[in-house]
Design a protein around this motif. Structure first.
Motif, PDB file in Angstrom:
ATOM      1  N   GLY A  88       0.910  -1.172   0.017  1.00 40.18           N
ATOM      2  CA  GLY A  88       0.004  -0.013   0.137  1.00 40.18           C
ATOM      3  C   GLY A  88       0.957   1.233   0.148  1.00 40.18           C
ATOM      4  N   PHE A  89       0.170   2.343  -0.109  1.00 42.69           N
ATOM      5  CA  PHE A  89       1.030   3.874  -0.246  1.00 42.69           C
ATOM      6  C   PHE A  89      -0.052   4.789   0.110  1.00 42.69           C
ATOM      7  CE2 PHE A  89      -0.251   2.828  -4.325  1.00 42.69           C
ATOM      8  CZ  PHE A  89      -0.946   3.802  -4.741  1.00 42.69           C
ATOM      9  N   ARG A  90       0.717   6.136   0.314  1.00 34.14           N
ATOM     10  CA  ARG A  90      -0.413   7.009   0.694  1.00 34.14           C
ATOM     11  C   ARG A  90       0.279   8.336  -0.299  1.00 34.14           C
ATOM     12  NH1 ARG A  90       1.377  11.520   4.007  1.00 34.14           N
ATOM     13  NH2 ARG A  90       3.412  11.155   5.087  1.00 34.14           N
ATOM     14  N   THR A  91      -0.578   9.147  -0.720  1.00 40.22           N
ATOM     15  CA  THR A  91      -0.099  10.121  -1.471  1.00 40.22           C
ATOM     16  C   THR A  91       0.211  11.337  -0.527  1.00 40.22           C
ATOM     17  OG1 THR A  91      -1.541   9.435  -3.291  1.00 40.22           O
ATOM     18  CG2 THR A  91      -0.933  11.617  -3.498  1.00 40.22           C
ATOM     19  N   VAL A  92       1.711  11.788  -0.767  1.00 38.84           N
ATOM     20  CA  VAL A  92       2.220  12.846   0.028  1.00 38.84           C
ATOM     21  C   VAL A  92       2.114  14.282  -0.552  1.00 38.84           C
ATOM     22  CG1 VAL A  92       4.325  13.870   0.949  1.00 38.84           C
ATOM     23  CG2 VAL A  92       4.020  11.222   0.667  1.00 38.84           C
ATOM     24  N   ALA A  93       2.149  14.143  -1.887  1.00 37.74           N
ATOM     25  CA  ALA A  93       1.942  15.462  -2.729  1.00 37.74           C
ATOM     26  C   ALA A  93       1.629  15.341  -4.126  1.00 37.74           C
ATOM     27  CB  ALA A  93       3.145  16.339  -2.634  1.00 37.74           C
ATOM     28  N   THR A  94       1.103  16.116  -4.915  1.00 40.34           N
ATOM     29  CA  THR A  94       0.829  15.870  -6.324  1.00 40.34           C
ATOM     30  C   THR A  94       0.993  17.479  -6.795  1.00 40.34           C
ATOM     31  OG1 THR A  94      -1.758  16.304  -5.890  1.00 40.34           O
ATOM     32  CG2 THR A  94      -0.830  14.139  -6.156  1.00 40.34           C
ATOM     33  N   HIS A  95       1.185  17.388  -8.189  1.00 42.83           N
ATOM     34  CA  HIS A  95       1.635  18.744  -8.804  1.00 42.83           C
ATOM     35  C   HIS A  95       1.197  18.415 -10.493  1.00 42.83           C
ATOM     36  CE1 HIS A  95       2.572  22.611  -9.651  1.00 42.83           C
ATOM     37  NE2 HIS A  95       3.923  22.369 -10.067  1.00 42.83           N
ATOM     38  N   GLY A  96       0.763  19.336 -11.191  1.00 42.48           N
ATOM     39  CA  GLY A  96       0.786  19.268 -12.674  1.00 42.48           C
ATOM     40  C   GLY A  96       0.654  20.429 -13.249  1.00 42.48           C
ATOM     41  N   ILE A  97       1.144  20.703 -14.542  1.00 42.87           N
ATOM     42  CA  ILE A  97       1.105  21.794 -15.286  1.00 42.87           C
ATOM     43  C   ILE A  97       0.731  21.500 -16.884  1.00 42.87           C
ATOM     44  CG2 ILE A  97       2.839  22.851 -13.849  1.00 42.87           C
ATOM     45  CD1 ILE A  97       5.026  22.497 -15.801  1.00 42.87           C
ATOM     46  N   ALA A  98       0.359  22.394 -17.684  1.00 44.51           N
ATOM     47  CA  ALA A  98       0.156  22.285 -18.822  1.00 44.51           C
ATOM     48  C   ALA A  98       1.450  22.304 -19.730  1.00 44.51           C
ATOM     49  CB  ALA A  98      -0.971  23.351 -19.405  1.00 44.51           C
ATOM     50  N   LEU A  99       2.156  21.324 -19.597  1.00 45.96           N
ATOM     51  CA  LEU A  99       3.513  21.044 -20.424  1.00 45.96           C
ATOM     52  C   LEU A  99       3.450  19.612 -20.896  1.00 45.96           C
ATOM     53  CD1 LEU A  99       6.377  22.231 -21.417  1.00 45.96           C
ATOM     54  CD2 LEU A  99       7.427  21.596 -19.219  1.00 45.96           C
ATOM     55  N   GLY A 100       3.571  19.620 -22.297  1.00 46.03           N
ATOM     56  CA  GLY A 100       3.806  18.273 -22.550  1.00 46.03           C
ATOM     57  C   GLY A 100       4.530  18.545 -24.070  1.00 46.03           C
ATOM     58  N   GLY A 101       4.351  17.192 -24.755  1.00 48.16           N
ATOM     59  CA  GLY A 101       4.933  16.957 -26.014  1.00 48.16           C
ATOM     60  C   GLY A 101       4.425  18.036 -27.212  1.00 48.16           C
ATOM     61  N   ASP A 102       3.355  18.313 -27.128  1.00 42.32           N
ATOM     62  CA  ASP A 102       2.653  18.974 -28.166  1.00 42.32           C
ATOM     63  C   ASP A 102       3.225  20.337 -28.310  1.00 42.32           C
ATOM     64  OD1 ASP A 102       1.028  17.092 -28.636  1.00 42.32           O
ATOM     65  OD2 ASP A 102      -0.631  17.944 -27.506  1.00 42.32           O
ATOM     66  N   ARG A 103       3.498  20.955 -26.906  1.00 45.63           N
ATOM     67  CA  ARG A 103       4.130  22.330 -27.004  1.00 45.63           C
ATOM     68  C   ARG A 103       5.711  22.183 -27.471  1.00 45.63           C
ATOM     69  NH1 ARG A 103       3.879  25.202 -21.238  1.00 45.63           N
ATOM     70  NH2 ARG A 103       5.290  26.586 -22.310  1.00 45.63           N
ATOM     71  N   ILE A 104       6.407  21.043 -27.225  1.00 45.78           N
ATOM     72  CA  ILE A 104       7.717  21.007 -27.679  1.00 45.78           C
ATOM     73  C   ILE A 104       7.610  20.754 -29.246  1.00 45.78           C
ATOM     74  CG2 ILE A 104       9.675  19.351 -27.938  1.00 45.78           C
ATOM     75  CD1 ILE A 104       8.920  18.581 -24.817  1.00 45.78           C
ATOM     76  N   ASP A 105       6.586  20.084 -29.691  1.00 48.42           N
ATOM     77  CA  ASP A 105       6.358  19.868 -31.253  1.00 48.42           C
ATOM     78  C   ASP A 105       6.250  21.241 -31.968  1.00 48.42           C
ATOM     79  OD1 ASP A 105       6.677  17.362 -30.799  1.00 48.42           O
ATOM     80  OD2 ASP A 105       4.774  16.809 -31.123  1.00 48.42           O
ATOM     81  N   GLN A 106       5.396  21.987 -31.439  1.00 54.56           N
ATOM     82  CA  GLN A 106       5.301  23.460 -31.880  1.00 54.56           C
ATOM     83  C   GLN A 106       6.240  24.412 -31.855  1.00 54.56           C
ATOM     84  OE1 GLN A 106       1.776  24.667 -29.464  1.00 54.56           O
ATOM     85  NE2 GLN A 106       0.215  23.809 -30.832  1.00 54.56           N
ATOM     86  N   ARG A 107       7.157  24.090 -30.553  1.00 50.28           N
ATOM     87  CA  ARG A 107       8.492  25.035 -30.808  1.00 50.28           C
ATOM     88  C   ARG A 107       9.183  24.525 -31.912  1.00 50.28           C
ATOM     89  NH1 ARG A 107      10.911  27.318 -26.654  1.00 50.28           N
ATOM     90  NH2 ARG A 107       8.642  28.185 -26.167  1.00 50.28           N
ATOM     91  N   ILE A 108       9.221  23.247 -32.049  1.00 47.60           N
ATOM     92  CA  ILE A 108      10.367  23.063 -33.184  1.00 47.60           C
ATOM     93  C   ILE A 108       9.961  23.352 -34.576  1.00 47.60           C
ATOM     94  CG2 ILE A 108      11.222  20.906 -34.550  1.00 47.60           C
ATOM     95  CD1 ILE A 108      10.985  19.170 -31.671  1.00 47.60           C
ATOM     96  N   PHE A 109       8.522  23.411 -34.811  1.00 45.15           N
ATOM     97  CA  PHE A 109       7.811  23.745 -35.955  1.00 45.15           C
ATOM     98  C   PHE A 109       8.266  25.322 -36.324  1.00 45.15           C
ATOM     99  CE2 PHE A 109       3.842  22.936 -38.768  1.00 45.15           C
ATOM    100  CZ  PHE A 109       4.155  23.798 -39.665  1.00 45.15           C
ATOM    101  N   SER A 110       7.972  26.096 -35.112  1.00 43.90           N
ATOM    102  CA  SER A 110       8.002  27.389 -35.366  1.00 43.90           C
ATOM    103  C   SER A 110       9.563  27.983 -35.632  1.00 43.90           C
ATOM    104  CB  SER A 110       7.287  28.156 -34.231  1.00 43.90           C
ATOM    105  OG  SER A 110       7.977  27.894 -32.915  1.00 43.90           O
ATOM    106  N   GLU A 111      10.532  27.347 -34.639  1.00 37.83           N
ATOM    107  CA  GLU A 111      11.754  28.018 -34.900  1.00 37.83           C
ATOM    108  C   GLU A 111      12.561  27.235 -35.972  1.00 37.83           C
ATOM    109  OE1 GLU A 111      13.114  30.112 -32.830  1.00 37.83           O
ATOM    110  OE2 GLU A 111      11.216  30.312 -31.797  1.00 37.83           O
ATOM    111  N   LEU A 112      12.374  26.029 -36.411  1.00 40.10           N
ATOM    112  CA  LEU A 112      13.040  25.426 -37.393  1.00 40.10           C
ATOM    113  C   LEU A 112      12.474  25.551 -38.790  1.00 40.10           C
ATOM    114  CD1 LEU A 112      14.346  22.009 -35.752  1.00 40.10           C
ATOM    115  CD2 LEU A 112      15.482  24.487 -35.997  1.00 40.10           C
TER     116      LEU A 112
END
Length: 467
Positions: free
Chosen positions: A248-272
């Motif tokens: 078993g386990f207990r959850t000590v802390a959680t966190h999440g942000i809107a950062l994922g592979g889609d944003r990285i792909d868009q960055r490559i598209f725009s810059e390159l």
């Protein structure tokens, strides 16, 4: 399969997966003909017929290849004007009525709508319905077809009437309201209900990844686990503490942000790629008695190029005419604008993003790779260092999120025993390097694409999921 088999469903921003656990082994469910991974896409045509997954994307690409988009104004009301009439009232006024038109918003040749990344909208209370050919569709109705397909796939692997399951969710849904998570779970629960799952339990996706890893590695020692689930749409993290005998386990802390592979792909598209499609070039055209020369208005194209599901909107004359003008002017820049023209006319944006994902995958194991897009005559060699420079600020966001998670847990780095890395974006070498430098010798990898679905199935079997 026995009656107690646990079903886990990972409905993701970019892709979805499902798994079944019988108490001993996990079985991934084939959602596409050759893969357990289903693109989270829904296509609805003018007859309101629905397709999902890879077929939805292929239909969207085909229906919008070589098509000129023509937007027409919609009638938003009528206006009346009374004319004439005598002062004695013997003859009444003549009433003229005309229709009032709004801005051109309706694409008369559109054959279907593609919806992708709908999960991002579930936590936004300002988004209730989306119009599909004059029919208002609730967000729930756009998610349900994907879940129905998953339920049918479960039948194909032996579940006669799958009605229960453990459904994953991010730590934080996208949105700004304080109640976004409750709203998103309510909508998601309704969609599962419409798909025939009347006994659903929700479970945090990063916690599910930890459950799956511990099951696959029963001899793992250590008390505190940091799970880093870096997927296509979000970055989800949690700190778990094992209890009792370690089962078993207990959850000590959680966190999440809107950062994922889609944003990285868009960055490559725009810059390159943007500079290879005409960004930064000049546009000459004839004015009244003179030649006008200005920077090409590439900013008008950027948002639509970066969202491949709506790139077809660039096929309007107001976008294509400047591009054709620049091609006709000749000079070295004409080759760039030919690429832009071909990308628009042939609806190659999805193909471009596929090539970008292939580049990222290759750079995960090599110091350099080629961004190869023969459809628009691009073959660009990219080094890993160049790639990491392009996304340096996004990597900094990742680092801050890891540190913020530890702060929420009130734990120092040295007190974390295991760091579990999962999700497709966790394969980026710079991400691995960041984690290894903070937690040397304690970082392990878990199945990046289906590990969450497996953990959800195990959690359901053992009754870990909440209602």
């Amino acid at each position: 399969m026995g009656d107690r088999a646990g079903i886990g469903i990972d409905f993701g921003t970019t892709n979805s997966a499902a798994a079944v656990f019988d108490g001993e082994s996990v079985r991934l469910v084939g959602l596409e003909e050759d893969s357990p991974i289903l693109p989270s896409a829904t296509y609805i045509d003018r007859d309101l017929r629905t397709q999902t997954g890879r077929r939805a994307i292929e239909r969207y690409v085909g229906d919008n290849t070589g098509r000129t988009v023509e937007l027409i104004p919609e009638v938003i009301g009528e206006a009346s004007l009374a004319l004439g009439g005598d002062s004695g009232g013997r003859e009444g006024p003549q009433v003229l009525t005309r229709k009032v038109y709004g801005q051109p918003v309706r694409d008369v040749g559109l054959r279907g709508r593609l919806f992708r990344g709908t999960k991002r909208l579930l936590g936004r209370k300002d988004v209730r319905r989306l119009m599909v050919f004059d029919h208002p569709f609730r967000l729930v109705a756009l998610v349900t077809p994907i879940l129905l397909r998953i339920r049918e796939a479960l039948r194909q692997v032996g579940e006669d009437d799958p009605r229960s399951g453990c459904m994953g969710h991010p730590v934080n849904f996208e949105g700004t309201g304080a109640d976004r998570n409750a709203l998103a779970l309510s909508r998601l629960g309704e969609a599962y209900g419409h798909a025939g799952f009347d006994d659903t339990r929700f479970f945090p996706e990063p916690v599910a990844a930890a459950v799956g890893y511990l099951h696959a590695n029963p001899g793992t020692s250590g008390t505190r686990i940091l799970t880093v689930d870096f997927g296509g749409g979000t970055l989800d993290l949690c700190v778990l503490e094992r209890t009792g005998d370690g089962a078993g386990f207990r959850t000590v802390a959680t966190h999440g942000i809107a950062l994922g592979g889609d944003r990285i792909d868009q960055r490559i598209f725009s810059e390159l790629l943007f500079p290879l499609l005409g960004k930064g070039e000049r546009w000459k055209r004839r004015g009244t008695g003179r030649i006008i020369e200005t920077p090409f208005p590439f900013e008008r194209y950027e948002r639509l190029l970066l969202n491949w599901a709506v790139t077809y909107m660039l096929s309007q004359n107001r976008y294509t005419t400047p591009v054709l003008d620049c091609i006709a002017q000749g000079g070295p820049a004409r080759f760039k604008f030919r690429r832009l023209r071909d990308l628009i006319q042939q609806n190659y944006s999805y193909r471009v993003f596929q090539a970008i994902r292939a580049l990222k995958a290759e750079l995960s194991g090599a110091e350099e790779a080629v961004l190869d897009i023969p459809e628009i005559d691009i073959e660009l060699r990219v080094t890993r260092r160049e790639f990491e420079t392009l996304i340096a600020d996004l990597l900094a966001e990742f680092e801050r999120a890891v540190d913020d998670t530890l702060s929420r847990a009130e734990l120092g780095r040295s007190r974390i025993d295991i760091v579990l890395r999962t999700g497709g974006s966790s394969l980026i070498p710079a991400v691995r390097r960041i984690l290894d430098s903070r937690f040397p010798g304690r970082v392990v990898e878990h199945d990046p694409f289906t590990g969450v679905a497996s953990g959800l199935a195990i959690a359901r079997y053992h009754g870990l999921a909440s209602t």
